[in-house]
Scaffold this active site. Structure first.
Site, PDB file in Angstrom:
ATOM      1  N   HIS A 118       0.834  -1.207   0.000  1.00  0.00           N
ATOM      2  CA  HIS A 118       0.000   0.000   0.000  1.00  0.00           C
ATOM      3  C   HIS A 118       0.873   1.264   0.000  1.00  0.00           C
ATOM      4  O   HIS A 118       0.643   2.179  -0.797  1.00  0.00           O
ATOM      5  CB  HIS A 118      -0.914  -0.021   1.233  1.00  0.00           C
ATOM      6  CG  HIS A 118      -1.663   1.253   1.456  1.00  0.00           C
ATOM      7  ND1 HIS A 118      -2.936   1.457   0.965  1.00  0.00           N
ATOM      8  CD2 HIS A 118      -1.335   2.386   2.132  1.00  0.00           C
ATOM      9  CE1 HIS A 118      -3.337   2.672   1.316  1.00  0.00           C
ATOM     10  NE2 HIS A 118      -2.393   3.251   2.027  1.00  0.00           N
ATOM     11  N   GLU A 119       1.860   1.312   0.889  1.00  0.00           N
ATOM     12  CA  GLU A 119       2.705   2.511   0.989  1.00  0.00           C
ATOM     13  C   GLU A 119       3.545   2.707  -0.276  1.00  0.00           C
ATOM     14  O   GLU A 119       3.747   3.834  -0.729  1.00  0.00           O
ATOM     15  CB  GLU A 119       3.569   2.464   2.241  1.00  0.00           C
ATOM     16  CG  GLU A 119       2.786   2.430   3.557  1.00  0.00           C
ATOM     17  CD  GLU A 119       1.782   3.557   3.738  1.00  0.00           C
ATOM     18  OE1 GLU A 119       1.963   4.652   3.169  1.00  0.00           O
ATOM     19  OE2 GLU A 119       0.790   3.347   4.471  1.00  0.00           O
ATOM     20  N   ASP A 128      -4.740   7.505  -1.140  1.00  0.00           N
ATOM     21  CA  ASP A 128      -5.601   6.687  -0.287  1.00  0.00           C
ATOM     22  C   ASP A 128      -7.017   6.755  -0.832  1.00  0.00           C
ATOM     23  O   ASP A 128      -7.463   7.814  -1.287  1.00  0.00           O
ATOM     24  CB  ASP A 128      -5.594   7.220   1.156  1.00  0.00           C
ATOM     25  CG  ASP A 128      -4.339   6.833   1.903  1.00  0.00           C
ATOM     26  OD1 ASP A 128      -3.894   5.676   1.764  1.00  0.00           O
ATOM     27  OD2 ASP A 128      -3.801   7.681   2.642  1.00  0.00           O
TER      28      ASP A 128
END
Length: 186
Positions: A118-119, A128
Protein backbone atom coordinates in the site's frame (compact mmCIF):
# COMPACT_ATOMS: atom_id res chain seq x y z
CA UNK A 1 34.50 -2.73 -53.17
CA UNK A 2 35.88 -2.34 -49.64
CA UNK A 3 33.97 0.96 -49.38
CA UNK A 4 30.66 -0.81 -50.04
CA UNK A 5 31.48 -3.54 -47.50
CA UNK A 6 32.41 -0.96 -44.86
CA UNK A 7 29.19 0.96 -45.51
CA UNK A 8 27.10 -2.22 -45.31
CA UNK A 9 28.76 -3.31 -42.08
CA UNK A 10 28.33 0.16 -40.55
CA UNK A 11 24.69 0.23 -41.64
CA UNK A 12 23.97 -3.21 -40.15
CA UNK A 13 25.75 -2.33 -36.90
CA UNK A 14 23.80 0.91 -36.69
CA UNK A 15 20.50 -0.92 -37.12
CA UNK A 16 21.52 -3.48 -34.50
CA UNK A 17 22.41 -0.67 -32.08
CA UNK A 18 19.08 1.05 -32.63
CA UNK A 19 17.17 -2.19 -32.15
CA UNK A 20 18.85 -2.94 -28.82
CA UNK A 21 18.70 0.57 -27.35
CA UNK A 22 15.20 1.60 -28.42
CA UNK A 23 12.66 1.80 -25.57
CA UNK A 24 9.84 0.92 -27.95
CA UNK A 25 8.17 -2.43 -27.58
CA UNK A 26 5.92 -4.26 -29.98
CA UNK A 27 2.32 -3.90 -28.82
CA UNK A 28 0.97 -6.88 -30.72
CA UNK A 29 -0.60 -4.78 -33.48
CA UNK A 30 2.49 -4.49 -35.64
CA UNK A 31 3.18 -0.96 -34.41
CA UNK A 32 5.57 0.21 -31.75
CA UNK A 33 4.63 1.69 -28.38
CA UNK A 34 6.84 4.29 -26.74
CA UNK A 35 6.45 2.88 -23.19
CA UNK A 36 9.81 2.16 -21.62
CA UNK A 37 10.34 0.38 -18.34
CA UNK A 38 11.34 2.84 -15.64
CA UNK A 39 13.58 1.32 -12.99
CA UNK A 40 13.08 2.64 -9.46
CA UNK A 41 15.68 1.81 -6.83
CA UNK A 42 14.61 1.53 -3.23
CA UNK A 43 16.63 1.36 -0.02
CA UNK A 44 15.04 -0.86 2.64
CA UNK A 45 18.23 -1.17 4.72
CA UNK A 46 16.55 0.79 7.55
CA UNK A 47 13.24 -1.07 7.39
CA UNK A 48 14.37 -3.35 10.27
CA UNK A 49 12.08 -6.36 10.68
CA UNK A 50 10.03 -5.26 7.65
CA UNK A 51 12.86 -5.53 5.11
CA UNK A 52 11.80 -8.89 3.67
CA UNK A 53 8.13 -7.83 3.33
CA UNK A 54 9.22 -4.65 1.57
CA UNK A 55 11.15 -6.82 -0.91
CA UNK A 56 8.04 -9.01 -1.32
CA UNK A 57 5.86 -5.93 -1.87
CA UNK A 58 8.28 -4.71 -4.55
CA UNK A 59 7.98 -8.08 -6.29
CA UNK A 60 4.19 -7.87 -6.12
CA UNK A 61 4.31 -4.51 -7.90
CA UNK A 62 6.84 -5.91 -10.41
CA UNK A 63 4.44 -8.74 -11.27
CA UNK A 64 1.48 -6.34 -11.45
CA UNK A 65 2.73 -3.58 -13.78
CA UNK A 66 4.89 -3.64 -16.88
CA UNK A 67 6.36 -0.16 -17.28
CA UNK A 68 7.95 0.26 -13.86
CA UNK A 69 10.41 -2.08 -12.15
CA UNK A 70 11.36 -1.85 -8.45
CA UNK A 71 14.86 -3.01 -7.50
CA UNK A 72 16.77 -2.78 -4.26
CA UNK A 73 19.82 -0.57 -4.69
CA UNK A 74 21.39 2.82 -4.56
CA UNK A 75 21.30 5.59 -5.23
CA UNK A 76 17.72 5.11 -4.05
CA UNK A 77 14.69 6.79 -5.57
CA UNK A 78 12.77 6.04 -2.40
CA UNK A 79 13.70 4.97 1.12
CA UNK A 80 11.76 2.65 3.41
CA UNK A 81 12.09 3.11 7.17
CA UNK A 82 10.64 1.34 10.21
CA UNK A 83 9.28 3.33 13.14
CA UNK A 84 6.78 3.06 15.97
CA UNK A 85 4.05 5.23 14.42
CA UNK A 86 1.40 4.54 11.80
CA UNK A 87 2.44 3.57 8.26
CA UNK A 88 2.80 6.56 5.99
CA UNK A 89 4.45 7.75 2.81
CA UNK A 90 5.68 11.05 1.51
CA UNK A 91 6.02 10.93 -2.27
CA UNK A 92 8.10 13.87 -3.47
CA UNK A 93 7.58 13.13 -7.17
CA UNK A 94 6.49 10.11 -9.18
CA UNK A 95 8.66 7.21 -8.02
CA UNK A 96 10.48 9.19 -5.34
CA UNK A 97 9.98 9.76 -1.64
CA UNK A 98 10.00 8.13 1.78
CA UNK A 99 7.93 5.28 3.23
CA UNK A 100 7.57 4.53 6.94
CA UNK A 101 6.33 1.07 7.94
CA UNK A 102 4.82 1.82 11.34
CA UNK A 103 4.83 -0.76 14.08
CA UNK A 104 1.66 0.68 15.60
CA UNK A 105 -0.42 -0.79 12.76
CA UNK A 106 1.22 -4.20 12.88
CA UNK A 107 0.83 -4.28 16.67
CA UNK A 108 -2.91 -3.76 16.13
CA UNK A 109 -3.05 -6.68 13.70
CA UNK A 110 -2.67 -5.09 10.27
CA UNK A 111 -0.74 -7.20 7.75
CA UNK A 112 2.83 -5.95 7.13
CA UNK A 113 2.92 -7.12 3.50
CA UNK A 114 -0.33 -5.31 2.69
CA UNK A 115 1.01 -2.21 4.48
CA UNK A 116 4.25 -2.31 2.47
CA UNK A 117 2.49 -2.76 -0.89
CA UNK A 118 0.00 0.00 0.00
CA UNK A 119 2.70 2.51 0.99
CA UNK A 120 4.75 1.74 -2.14
CA UNK A 121 1.51 2.43 -4.04
CA UNK A 122 1.76 6.04 -2.83
CA UNK A 123 5.30 6.28 -4.23
CA UNK A 124 3.87 5.00 -7.53
CA UNK A 125 1.32 7.83 -7.54
CA UNK A 126 -1.77 6.28 -5.93
CA UNK A 127 -3.75 8.19 -3.26
CA UNK A 128 -5.60 6.69 -0.29
CA UNK A 129 -9.12 5.63 -1.23
CA UNK A 130 -10.52 4.30 2.10
CA UNK A 131 -13.27 2.26 0.42
CA UNK A 132 -13.24 -0.39 3.13
CA UNK A 133 -12.94 -3.10 0.46
CA UNK A 134 -10.20 -5.67 0.88
CA UNK A 135 -9.91 -5.96 -2.91
CA UNK A 136 -8.74 -2.33 -3.05
CA UNK A 137 -5.10 -2.15 -1.98
CA UNK A 138 -5.35 1.61 -1.56
CA UNK A 139 -8.27 1.23 0.88
CA UNK A 140 -5.53 0.57 3.43
CA UNK A 141 -6.54 0.25 7.08
CA UNK A 142 -10.20 0.93 6.25
CA UNK A 143 -10.43 -2.72 5.09
CA UNK A 144 -9.77 -3.89 8.67
CA UNK A 145 -7.24 -6.19 10.27
CA UNK A 146 -8.74 -9.32 8.68
CA UNK A 147 -7.73 -8.08 5.22
CA UNK A 148 -4.34 -9.44 4.17
CA UNK A 149 -4.60 -8.81 0.40
CA UNK A 150 -1.33 -7.19 -0.77
CA UNK A 151 -2.23 -7.06 -4.48
CA UNK A 152 -3.39 -3.98 -6.41
CA UNK A 153 -6.67 -4.42 -8.25
CA UNK A 154 -7.00 -3.96 -12.02
CA UNK A 155 -7.90 -0.26 -11.74
CA UNK A 156 -4.92 0.46 -9.46
CA UNK A 157 -2.56 -1.38 -11.82
CA UNK A 158 -3.91 0.55 -14.82
CA UNK A 159 -3.55 3.83 -12.97
CA UNK A 160 0.14 3.18 -12.20
CA UNK A 161 0.71 2.12 -15.84
CA UNK A 162 -0.83 5.44 -17.00
CA UNK A 163 1.31 7.51 -14.65
CA UNK A 164 4.53 5.87 -15.80
CA UNK A 165 3.41 6.30 -19.42
CA UNK A 166 3.39 10.08 -18.89
CA UNK A 167 0.00 10.97 -17.41
CA UNK A 168 -0.01 13.21 -14.33
CA UNK A 169 -1.00 11.56 -11.04
CA UNK A 170 -3.76 13.11 -8.93
CA UNK A 171 -1.62 12.64 -5.83
CA UNK A 172 -0.29 15.75 -4.09
CA UNK A 173 3.49 15.39 -3.99
CA UNK A 174 5.20 16.50 -0.81
CA UNK A 175 2.22 15.58 1.38
CA UNK A 176 2.46 12.84 3.97
CA UNK A 177 -0.17 10.13 3.47
CA UNK A 178 -0.88 8.46 6.82
CA UNK A 179 -2.91 5.30 6.81
CA UNK A 180 -4.37 5.38 10.31
CA UNK A 181 -8.03 4.89 11.18
CA UNK A 182 -8.01 8.42 12.63
CA UNK A 183 -6.91 9.84 9.26
CA UNK A 184 -10.25 8.75 7.79
CA UNK A 185 -12.30 10.66 10.36
CA UNK A 186 -13.90 14.00 9.31
Amino acid sequence: MSRIIRFTIAFILGLAFLATTSPAQADGTGTQSAAAVRVLRYDASRAAEFRSVVDQAAQIWNSSVTNVRLVAGSPADFVVLADNGWPRAQPTSLGRGTVWIGRQATAQGHNPLRISAHEIGHILGLPDRRTGRCTDLMSGASAGTNCTNPYPNAAEKAEVERYFAGFAPTLDFGEIYTDSPEAALP
